[in-house]
Design an enzyme around this catalytic site. Structure first.
Site, PDB file in Angstrom:
ATOM      1  N   ASN A  91       0.808  -1.226   0.000  1.00 17.05           N
ATOM      2  CA  ASN A  91       0.000   0.000   0.000  1.00 17.05           C
ATOM      3  C   ASN A  91       0.841   1.276   0.000  1.00 17.05           C
ATOM      4  OD1 ASN A  91      -2.480   1.738   0.949  1.00 17.05           O
ATOM      5  ND2 ASN A  91      -0.912   2.033   2.522  1.00 17.05           N
ATOM      6  N   TYR A 158       3.428   9.650 -11.381  1.00 17.09           N
ATOM      7  CA  TYR A 158       2.493   8.919 -10.516  1.00 17.09           C
ATOM      8  C   TYR A 158       1.642   7.974 -11.358  1.00 17.09           C
ATOM      9  CZ  TYR A 158      -1.123   8.000  -7.018  1.00 17.09           C
ATOM     10  OH  TYR A 158      -1.991   7.377  -6.152  1.00 17.09           O
ATOM     11  N   ALA A 160       2.268   6.715 -14.314  1.00 17.75           N
ATOM     12  CA  ALA A 160       3.076   5.613 -14.858  1.00 17.75           C
ATOM     13  C   ALA A 160       3.348   4.571 -13.779  1.00 17.75           C
ATOM     14  CB  ALA A 160       4.387   6.162 -15.422  1.00 17.75           C
TER      15      ALA A 160
END
Ligand SMILES: NC(=O)c1ccc[n+]([C@@H]2O[C@H](COP(=O)([O-])OP(=O)(O)OC[C@H]3O[C@@H](n4cnc5c(N)ncnc54)[C@H](O)[C@@H]3O)[C@@H](O)[C@H]2O)c1
Length: 251
Positions: A91, A158, A160
């Site tokens: 995460n 971000y 990509a």
């Protein structure tokens, strides 16, 4: 609470706030032995302090997901209570400083790719080291709706990195299905976390106007999906990334 994760071990990266905290709490409230990591020690303490009385537990470790030795130790500690690692939730992520691609400094590229992409690779790799011998396990990767739609100018790195997370999830599913291991993704839309608030001087942010359900998501919208995706009810789901965005991607 049903205690449906009693006897299970769950590792969560980036659990010092936001969705990571909510997922760590949700699994512990369902009975899991959760191992949480983050670079933010105070955030980790606050996560554990919010657990209160629960059948599960939250232990924590300060880990930067860019540090392979630390991630290896984290996965090993997460598996300690039972000798197996049942769920790894990759995460931890950063938004980075958004700006025009033509003017973005190299440091921003390195920061975003090192955490959002390489950090997920390392977390998956060291979770698999425990899951493959056990012939069991679930990996949940946090992608983004921006994996599928760029959405805003200035977010190239971000976007990509999050598109890569979708591909990594599929690659992990392909390679590890033979071991009974599932890899799934969650692609959140706008969720009320410190990350979203840091990029939104106005609250609610204007993106709310593009969300068919007309609200910003709550961290528990994501945590509830993670509980389900990691459960036996989702036993035949692997390689897929679930969009949870109030309908933002629908148009
Ligand atoms: N909030 C949103 O609207 C949204 C939307 C789509 C995707 N996401 C993704 O969901 C995930 C969680 O996002 P959030 O909104 O809860 O973010 P957040 O910024 O609120 O929390 C992220 C946590 O990750 C930690 N972290 C950052 N770099 C780390 C590193 N190198 N090693 C270990 N921990 C690190 C932070 O300290 C923080 O506690 C991220 O991957 C994010 O990209 C968020």
């Amino acid at each position: 609470m049903s205690g449906r994760y009693e006897g299970k071990t769950v590792a969560v990266t980036g659990a010092g706030e936001g969705m990571g905290r909510a997922m760590a709490l949700a699994f512990a409230r369902e009975g899991a032995a959760v191992m949480a990591c983050d670079v933010n020690a105070a955030g980790l303490e606050a996560t554990a302090a919010q657990l209160g009385t629960a059948s599960g537990s939250i232990a924590s470790m300060i880990v930067d997901v860019r540090d392979e030795a630390a991630i290896e130790a984290f996965a090993a500690r997460a598996a300690q209570p039972t000798g197996a690692l049942d769920v790894m939730i990759c995460n931890a992520g950063v938004k980075g400083d958004w700006g025009p691609l033509a003017q973005q400094p190299r440091e921003q590229l390195d920061l975003v790719i090192d955490i959002n992409l390489k950090g997920v690779v390392l977390s998956m790799k060291h979770a698999l080291a425990h899951m493959i011998p056990a012939r069991s396990g679930v990996i949940i990767n946090l992608a983004s709706v921006q994996s599928f739609r760029v959405g805003f100018p200035g977010a190239a790195f971000y976007t990509a990195s999050k598109a890569a997370v979708v591909a990594l999830t599929r690659a992990a599913a392909l390679e590890n299905g033979q071991f009974g291991i599932r890899a799934v993704g969650i692609a959140p839309g706008p969720i009320d976390t410190p990350m979203l608030r840091s990029g939104s001087p106005d609250w609610p942010p204007p993106i709310i106007n593009d969300v068919p359900l007309g609200r910003i998501g709550h961290v528990d919208d994501i945590a509830n999906a993670a509980l389900w995706l990691a459960s036996s009810e989702a036993n035949y789901i692997s390689g897929a990334t679930l969009t949870i965005d109030g309908g933002w991607l629908a148009p």
